[in-house]
Motif scaffolding. Structure first.
Motif, PDB file in Angstrom:
ATOM      1  N   LEU A 161       0.854  -1.195   0.000  1.00 49.29           N
ATOM      2  CA  LEU A 161       0.000   0.000   0.000  1.00 49.29           C
ATOM      3  C   LEU A 161       0.888   1.243   0.000  1.00 49.29           C
ATOM      4  CD1 LEU A 161      -2.588  -1.211   2.667  1.00 49.29           C
ATOM      5  CD2 LEU A 161      -2.828  -1.261   0.176  1.00 49.29           C
ATOM      6  N   PHE A 162       1.498   1.511  -1.157  1.00 49.74           N
ATOM      7  CA  PHE A 162       2.445   2.621  -1.222  1.00 49.74           C
ATOM      8  C   PHE A 162       1.745   3.981  -1.122  1.00 49.74           C
ATOM      9  CE2 PHE A 162       4.557  -0.942  -3.350  1.00 49.74           C
ATOM     10  CZ  PHE A 162       5.748  -0.960  -2.656  1.00 49.74           C
ATOM     11  N   TRP A 163       0.494   4.061  -1.587  1.00 46.75           N
ATOM     12  CA  TRP A 163      -0.236   5.320  -1.461  1.00 46.75           C
ATOM     13  C   TRP A 163      -0.471   5.644   0.007  1.00 46.75           C
ATOM     14  CZ3 TRP A 163      -4.843   5.374   1.112  1.00 46.75           C
ATOM     15  CH2 TRP A 163      -5.477   4.146   1.308  1.00 46.75           C
ATOM     16  N   ALA A 164      -0.752   4.618   0.836  1.00 41.91           N
ATOM     17  CA  ALA A 164      -0.951   4.839   2.267  1.00 41.91           C
ATOM     18  C   ALA A 164       0.365   5.215   2.942  1.00 41.91           C
ATOM     19  CB  ALA A 164      -1.539   3.589   2.916  1.00 41.91           C
ATOM     20  N   ARG A 165       1.449   4.641   2.435  1.00 45.17           N
ATOM     21  CA  ARG A 165       2.755   4.984   2.998  1.00 45.17           C
ATOM     22  C   ARG A 165       3.052   6.463   2.812  1.00 45.17           C
ATOM     23  NH1 ARG A 165       8.660   2.882   0.745  1.00 45.17           N
ATOM     24  NH2 ARG A 165       9.929   4.171   2.150  1.00 45.17           N
ATOM     25  N   TRP A 166       2.824   6.968   1.591  1.00 52.59           N
ATOM     26  CA  TRP A 166       3.107   8.377   1.330  1.00 52.59           C
ATOM     27  C   TRP A 166       2.112   9.285   2.041  1.00 52.59           C
ATOM     28  CZ3 TRP A 166       7.556   9.935  -0.166  1.00 52.59           C
ATOM     29  CH2 TRP A 166       8.374   9.116  -0.949  1.00 52.59           C
ATOM     30  N   LEU A 167       0.879   8.819   2.221  1.00 53.17           N
ATOM     31  CA  LEU A 167      -0.112   9.598   2.952  1.00 53.17           C
ATOM     32  C   LEU A 167       0.312   9.771   4.410  1.00 53.17           C
ATOM     33  CD1 LEU A 167      -2.894  10.975   2.912  1.00 53.17           C
ATOM     34  CD2 LEU A 167      -3.899   8.764   3.516  1.00 53.17           C
ATOM     35  N   VAL A 168       0.814   8.704   4.998  1.00 55.59           N
ATOM     36  CA  VAL A 168       1.294   8.781   6.383  1.00 55.59           C
ATOM     37  C   VAL A 168       2.509   9.693   6.477  1.00 55.59           C
ATOM     38  CG1 VAL A 168       2.344   7.449   8.258  1.00 55.59           C
ATOM     39  CG2 VAL A 168       0.364   6.542   7.038  1.00 55.59           C
ATOM     40  N   ALA A 169       3.415   9.600   5.492  1.00 56.66           N
ATOM     41  CA  ALA A 169       4.619  10.431   5.521  1.00 56.66           C
ATOM     42  C   ALA A 169       4.272  11.917   5.418  1.00 56.66           C
ATOM     43  CB  ALA A 169       5.547  10.031   4.373  1.00 56.66           C
ATOM     44  N   VAL A 170       3.360  12.247   4.516  1.00 59.76           N
ATOM     45  CA  VAL A 170       2.950  13.652   4.373  1.00 59.76           C
ATOM     46  C   VAL A 170       2.218  14.120   5.622  1.00 59.76           C
ATOM     47  CG1 VAL A 170       1.495  15.234   3.068  1.00 59.76           C
ATOM     48  CG2 VAL A 170       2.868  13.518   1.863  1.00 59.76           C
ATOM     49  N   GLY A 171       1.377  13.253   6.182  1.00 58.70           N
ATOM     50  CA  GLY A 171       0.665  13.608   7.412  1.00 58.70           C
ATOM     51  C   GLY A 171       1.606  13.894   8.561  1.00 58.70           C
ATOM     52  N   GLU A 172       2.647  13.079   8.702  1.00 57.55           N
ATOM     53  CA  GLU A 172       3.631  13.329   9.758  1.00 57.55           C
ATOM     54  C   GLU A 172       4.374  14.642   9.516  1.00 57.55           C
ATOM     55  OE1 GLU A 172       6.145   9.948   9.733  1.00 57.55           O
ATOM     56  OE2 GLU A 172       4.760   8.679  10.889  1.00 57.55           O
ATOM     57  N   LEU A 173       4.705  14.903   8.254  1.00 60.46           N
ATOM     58  CA  LEU A 173       5.424  16.133   7.922  1.00 60.46           C
ATOM     59  C   LEU A 173       4.585  17.370   8.238  1.00 60.46           C
ATOM     60  CD1 LEU A 173       8.054  17.211   6.675  1.00 60.46           C
ATOM     61  CD2 LEU A 173       6.905  17.191   4.454  1.00 60.46           C
ATOM     62  N   VAL A 174       3.268  17.266   8.082  1.00 62.16           N
ATOM     63  CA  VAL A 174       2.389  18.403   8.344  1.00 62.16           C
ATOM     64  C   VAL A 174       2.099  18.547   9.837  1.00 62.16           C
ATOM     65  CG1 VAL A 174       0.070  19.325   7.949  1.00 62.16           C
ATOM     66  CG2 VAL A 174       1.343  18.305   6.062  1.00 62.16           C
ATOM     67  N   LEU A 175       1.892  17.445  10.510  1.00 61.89           N
ATOM     68  CA  LEU A 175       1.449  17.500  11.905  1.00 61.89           C
ATOM     69  C   LEU A 175       2.580  17.750  12.891  1.00 61.89           C
ATOM     70  CD1 LEU A 175      -1.226  14.647  12.040  1.00 61.89           C
ATOM     71  CD2 LEU A 175      -1.596  17.110  12.002  1.00 61.89           C
ATOM     72  N   LEU A 176       3.784  17.268  12.592  1.00 61.92           N
ATOM     73  CA  LEU A 176       4.875  17.441  13.549  1.00 61.92           C
ATOM     74  C   LEU A 176       5.189  18.912  13.827  1.00 61.92           C
ATOM     75  CD1 LEU A 176       7.362  14.545  12.724  1.00 61.92           C
ATOM     76  CD2 LEU A 176       5.933  14.835  14.749  1.00 61.92           C
ATOM     77  N   PRO A 177       5.253  19.798  12.820  1.00 54.63           N
ATOM     78  CA  PRO A 177       5.437  21.219  13.155  1.00 54.63           C
ATOM     79  C   PRO A 177       4.313  21.772  14.021  1.00 54.63           C
ATOM     80  CG  PRO A 177       5.923  20.832  10.842  1.00 54.63           C
ATOM     81  CD  PRO A 177       5.318  19.576  11.367  1.00 54.63           C
ATOM     82  N   LEU A 178       3.079  21.285  13.820  1.00 50.32           N
ATOM     83  CA  LEU A 178       1.971  21.724  14.660  1.00 50.32           C
ATOM     84  C   LEU A 178       2.182  21.289  16.105  1.00 50.32           C
ATOM     85  CD1 LEU A 178      -0.813  23.001  14.978  1.00 50.32           C
ATOM     86  CD2 LEU A 178      -1.823  20.804  14.308  1.00 50.32           C
ATOM     87  N   VAL A 179       2.671  20.062  16.287  1.00 49.93           N
ATOM     88  CA  VAL A 179       2.964  19.586  17.642  1.00 49.93           C
ATOM     89  C   VAL A 179       4.055  20.433  18.292  1.00 49.93           C
ATOM     90  CG1 VAL A 179       3.822  17.622  18.990  1.00 49.93           C
ATOM     91  CG2 VAL A 179       2.221  17.242  17.100  1.00 49.93           C
ATOM     92  N   VAL A 180       5.074  20.780  17.510  1.00 50.19           N
ATOM     93  CA  VAL A 180       6.147  21.633  18.024  1.00 50.19           C
ATOM     94  C   VAL A 180       5.598  23.000  18.430  1.00 50.19           C
ATOM     95  CG1 VAL A 180       8.297  22.801  17.435  1.00 50.19           C
ATOM     96  CG2 VAL A 180       7.926  20.437  16.699  1.00 50.19           C
TER      97      VAL A 180
END
Length: 304
Positions: A42-61
């Motif tokens: 499920l490579f589409w899900a892999r990239w979706l998770v990667a983009v989600g982490e990239l967006v959410l981690l700055p928000l957490v910071v």
């Protein structure tokens, strides 16, 4: 309560789904959602998770750094940190404190490997949970804001020690050998039994030997249930989790604490001259006069 239950539920479901996708095998390394989805094709899900982490981690910071200047400003007002941390701009924002904290933490993030940083943060968070539970017991039985019941404080520290021994011996000497199909360390069983019995006796002594010193009938205040037994159990569970961390993590954390306390002690015991005191008083007055009033403007007066 609803927020906590919801967060725990969604987090538990996520971990359960990850465990179901990646069955455990001996010697396997930890796997995140990205690798788990990739292993399933499920490579589409892999990239979706990667983009989600990239967006959410700055928000957490961002959410983490927002309250930090308020904490350092309060410490600076008590003389525990340099006065620069309590200086505000014309809008009442602790800009300098924010820049100092943000710059230092950014350098740490660049210089320290994430694996080391993650474990050290985990250690610090679990230790802070233990201190919070210990403070809860102290507040419930008369030590809120001041040390009015010294024996309660002594018993709380003894509870911390006994639960620490119980948590480490249970993890390292009992549970870990059982999971690895090795014989249990009998000395650990003895220490776990003795320390657990002492911890229960201490909690019982606090509960039935001291009077509650807070208003339990005030419905406007949230009151934790089962004090001191529930906080004591939480302290034990936290020490159990701390026992899973590598000894190098403890070394890194200890080194960080030593450096912090040396800098802290050097600042606290600095020589205080009348000139320093006068300058501090002037800085406080200037900070208060330049802070915005309730109408949103500055309360500083302009000479005629």
């Amino acid at each position: 309560a609803g927020t906590l239950i919801g967060a725990a539920l969604f987090s538990g479901l996520a971990q359960f789904s990850l465990s179901a996708m990646v069955p455990y095998t001996d010697g396997m390394k930890s796997i995140g959602f990205e690798e788990a989805f990739a292993n399933k094709g499920l490579f589409w899900a892999r990239w979706l998770v990667a983009v989600g982490e990239l967006v959410l981690l700055p928000l957490v910071v961002l959410l983490s750094i927002l309250p930090q200047p308020e904490v350092t400003a309060a410490m600076a007002e008590d003389g525990l940190l340099p006065h620069i941390f309590r200086q505000k701009n014309m809008k009442g924002t602790y800009v300098k404190g924010t820049w100092l904290c943000g710059s230092f933490l950014t350098l740490v993030a660049f210089a320290v490997p994430f694996a080391v940083l993650w474990d050290v943060i985990t250690l610090g968070v679990l230790m802070s949970f233990n201190l919070t539970n210990a403070a809860l017991i102290n507040m419930r039985y008369g030590n809120g804001g001041a040390l009015r019941k010294p024996w309660v404080d002594v018993l709380v520290w003894l509870l911390m020690i006994t639960t620490c021994i119980a948590g480490f011996t249970f993890n390292q000497g009992i549970l870990s050998p059982l999971l690895e199909e090795e014989p249990v360390i009998m000395l650990s069983v003895v220490f776990f039994g003795l320390s657990s019995a002492c911890a229960l006796a201490i909690m019982g002594g606090i509960r039935f030997g001291f009077e509650t010193r807070c208003d339990m009938d005030d419905t406007s205040l949230f009151k934790a249930w089962g004090v001191p037994f529930v906080p004591g159990l939480a302290i034990f569970c936290n020490f159990f989790l701390l026992a899973t961390l590598a000894w190098m993590t403890w070394a890194y954390f200890s080194a960080l604490l030593i450096v912090f306390f040396i800098l802290y002690a050097a600042y606290i015991v600095r020589p205080t001259t009348p000139e320093v005191v006068a300058r501090s008083v002037i800085e406080v007055v200037m900070d208060q006069s330049s802070s915005p009033d309730e109408s949103g403007g500055s309360s500083a007066t302009v000479p005629a």
